[in-house]
Write an enzyme that holds these catalytic residues in place. Structure first.
Site, PDB file in Angstrom:
ATOM      1  N   ASP A 186       8.665  20.409 -16.364  1.00  9.05           N
ATOM      2  CA  ASP A 186       9.459  21.635 -16.362  1.00  9.05           C
ATOM      3  C   ASP A 186       8.556  22.856 -16.122  1.00  9.05           C
ATOM      4  O   ASP A 186       7.462  22.947 -16.695  1.00  9.05           O
ATOM      5  CB  ASP A 186      10.131  21.747 -17.744  1.00  9.05           C
ATOM      6  CG  ASP A 186      11.201  22.826 -17.813  1.00  9.05           C
ATOM      7  OD1 ASP A 186      12.135  22.776 -17.007  1.00  9.05           O
ATOM      8  OD2 ASP A 186      11.098  23.708 -18.694  1.00  9.05           O
ATOM      9  N   GLU A 202       8.353  20.777 -11.321  1.00 13.23           N
ATOM     10  CA  GLU A 202       9.350  21.765 -10.902  1.00 13.23           C
ATOM     11  C   GLU A 202       8.581  23.025 -10.526  1.00 13.23           C
ATOM     12  O   GLU A 202       8.047  23.726 -11.391  1.00 13.23           O
ATOM     13  CB  GLU A 202      10.314  22.072 -12.053  1.00 13.23           C
ATOM     14  CG  GLU A 202      11.390  23.059 -11.632  1.00 13.23           C
ATOM     15  CD  GLU A 202      12.010  23.841 -12.784  1.00 13.23           C
ATOM     16  OE1 GLU A 202      13.148  24.282 -12.646  1.00 13.23           O
ATOM     17  OE2 GLU A 202      11.337  24.037 -13.818  1.00 13.23           O
TER      18      GLU A 202
HETATM   19  C1  GLC Z   1      13.706  24.706 -15.977  1.00 12.45           C
HETATM   20  C2  GLC Z   1      14.946  23.897 -16.271  1.00 12.45           C
HETATM   21  C3  GLC Z   1      16.015  24.807 -16.753  1.00 12.45           C
HETATM   22  C4  GLC Z   1      15.544  25.496 -18.010  1.00 12.45           C
HETATM   23  C5  GLC Z   1      14.218  26.199 -17.782  1.00 12.45           C
HETATM   24  C6  GLC Z   1      13.561  26.577 -19.076  1.00 12.45           C
HETATM   25  O1  GLC Z   1      13.890  25.588 -14.926  1.00 12.45           O
HETATM   26  O2  GLC Z   1      15.318  23.158 -15.135  1.00 12.45           O
HETATM   27  O3  GLC Z   1      17.222  24.148 -16.991  1.00 12.45           O
HETATM   28  O4  GLC Z   1      16.488  26.420 -18.456  1.00 12.45           O
HETATM   29  O5  GLC Z   1      13.296  25.365 -17.121  1.00 12.45           O
HETATM   30  O6  GLC Z   1      13.137  25.410 -19.737  1.00 12.45           O
END
Ligand code: GLC
Length: 555
Positions: A213, A273
């Protein structure tokens, strides 16, 4: 595991499960791990290689579980550790691997280490694991225990408002997301040590990989400087794409590689991500020995135009080659493709408000385009992720009442951004009944309603209903995944563009003997020369491809 000379994840189809919305085994209206386990047969029939499970850890659920209060446990609402182990072994029996979410940027304010930090004094080792700072402003810093009334810098929270919250004795702490999600300070040696243990904990339980994440954001400039100038998404900055990330990811790669699967090193993956708008930004993450994979959001950012899709695909392939940056058309953070493609432009934070303003206009075109986009997605070289419900063609739910909304983005922007709940509505499994089959219960008792309200017509998208319709979106996905598995041209490899994108035709060849043709324009276009039509996303008669339709052809 190696298969024909490549690692499984290079061309895997990974299905993203948002567990609270997938299937509910105990009838409390919230999806859970036993519910997911009971539906593994469905996923095996669909033809997926792995599941990415978004957070199922204990959490106050201020951000859908991305506010983790214990990284090495299962939230009792979703099951037990025994349920998790049973899920991994049942999935393996279906030849499905499990990827879990690692949330290293922040924890929940209910995490014991953050509670300890709150209880400890300014300057203590407990506070040094996070970013506690005095604010400037009146009186410049702490004086008689009182810190400045202004936040330490001008960083915004991604969910709206300031990235700083003040605690009672006067210091402020940093949270790039919600107040309830304090950021870890990765320069404090306790933090990497903690996460090494977390990574090993889940690898020891048999998971095939990690989704990381906010992988672009976990290191901060130690001086915490004010942001100045326009906010570039691509350049290294105070909290994006910092060079300190790469040694950290190399150390994680070494851990992953020390867990060979069936004796084959390199078989566990970690997928970051990383948000950007120029794929070049991904390059440092993909250096040898770094993260095995990063997400490739190009098809989410592209508008429904052949030239935009073409450029988006080319720019990603130039950097990633496809297998190390899986393709996606949706996830739990963006508006669902079947609704998003009703608008012609790519996804932005304003998309959901624009869809709400748009009303029902273009709904059929959106549904057709999402089906065509699925055939583009699954024909591209490399790996692809499917977000639960895409295979059902679910639309974004745009009329969730304010009182039912859960996304912190909605609250922190005082409703200016409706938030991401509309793509998280529990799945419909059957045509009728409370929750459309989402919740199952023992004899006689009736289940609670689902935790987010489903639209009244949700049954027409249900698995039960779609299985009986040979032209349904579910059957399109099932056929495409079956063909993809068997066709020698699909999976890893390369593509060759055919022709200019005249009249909205997007067209590429893969060898041996495969063509993808998609019409993103407004008028029918001639089908390229072919021997056989393998699959189409909608009706195709004669030699032309209607608008908003894609075809897989054999040459
Ligand atoms: C990422 C996740 C999202 C979340 C954010 C904070 O972007 O995909 O859903 O709100 O991180 O953890």
């Amino acid at each position: 595991m190696s298969d024909g000379g490549h690692v499984w994840w290079e061309d895997a189809i990974v299905y993203q499960v948002y567990p609270r919305s997938f299937a509910d085994a105990d009838g409390d209206g919230v999806g859970d791990l036993p519910g997911l386990r009971s539906r593994l047969g469905y996923l095996a029939d669909l033809g997926v290689d792995a599941i990415w499970l978004t957070p199922f850890y204990p959490s106050p659920l201020a951000d859908g579980g991305y506010d983790v209060s214990d990284y090495c446990a299962v939230d009792p609402l979703l099951g037990t550790m025994a349920d998790f182990d049973a899920l991994v072994s049942s999935a393996a029996a279906h030849q499905i691997r499990i990827i879990v979410d690692l949330v290293p940027n922040h924890c929940s304010s209910a995490h014991p280490l953050f509670r300890a930090a709150l209880a400890a004094a300014p300057g203590s080792p407990e506070r040094a694991r996070f970013f506690f700072r005095d604010g400037p402003g009146n009186g410049q810093g702490a004086r008689n225990g009182q810190s400045g009334a202004q936040p330490p810098n001008n960083w915004p929270s991604q969910f709206g408002g300031s990235a700083w919250t003040r605690v009672t004795e006067g210091q402020w702490y940093l949270h790039l997301f919600d107040t309830s999600q304090p950021d870890w300070d990765w320069r404090n040696p306790d933090v990497p040590a903690l996460f090494e243990d977390v990574i090993r904990f889940w690898l020891d339980r048999g998971v095939a990989g990690l989704r990381v994440d906010v992988a672009h954001g976990i290191f901060k400039d130690p001086l915490l400087p004010d942001l100045t100038g326009p906010r570039a998404l691509n350049a290294p900055s105070a909290y994006r794409h910092r060079p300190e990330l790469q040694p950290l990811y190399r150390s994680w790669r070494a851990i992953l590689d020390s867990y060979p699967d069936d004796g084959f090193p390199g078989s566990r993956t970690a997928i970051g991500e990383v948000w950007y708008d120029v794929p070049e930004t991904l390059r440092p993450y993909l250096e040898p020995g770094g993260l095995p994979q990063v997400f490739n959001f190009q098809l989410i950012l592209a508008g429904w135009r052949a030239d935009e899709f073409h450029a988006a695909i080319d720019s990603a392939l130039a950097v990633t080659g496809g297998s190390r940056a899986p393709w996606v058309i949706g996830n739990h953070d963006v508006a669902r493709p079947a609704s998003r493609y009703r608008l012609d432009e790519g996804f932005t934070p304003q998309t959901i408000s624009r869809l709400i303003a748009h009303g029902d206009r273009n709904a059929d075109a959106g549904a057709r385009r999402a089906r065509a986009a699925a055939l583009v997605l699954l024909a591209l070289p490399g790996s692809a992720y499917i977000y639960q419900g895409e295979e059902l063609g679910l639309p974004e739910v745009t009329d969730i009442p304010d009182g039912a909304r859960q996304d912190p983005r909605f609250f922190r922007t005082k409703g200016e951004y409706p938030g991401r709940d509309g793509c998280r509505v529990p799945l419909p499994w059957s045509g009728t009944g409370t929750g459309f089959g989402f919740s199952r219960t023992g004899q006689g008792s009736s289940p609670a309603g689902p935790w987010l309200p489903q639209p009244p017509d949700w049954g027409r998208y249900s698995v039960e209903f779609q299985l009986t319709d040979e032209h349904s979106t579910l059957n399109l996905y099932r056929s495409a995944l079956r063909l993809r598995r068997d066709h020698p041209a699909l999976g890893p490899g390369e593509l060759r563009w055919l022709g200019p994108d005249a009249g909205g035709l997007l067209c590429f060849a893969r060898e041996p003997g495969f063509i993808l043709a998609a019409n993103l324009g407004a008028a029918p276009v001639p089908l390229p020369a072919h021997r056989e039509v393998l699959l189409t996303s909608g009706p195709v008669t004669g030699g032309s491809l209607p608008p908003d339709t894609a075809a897989w052809l054999c040459t």
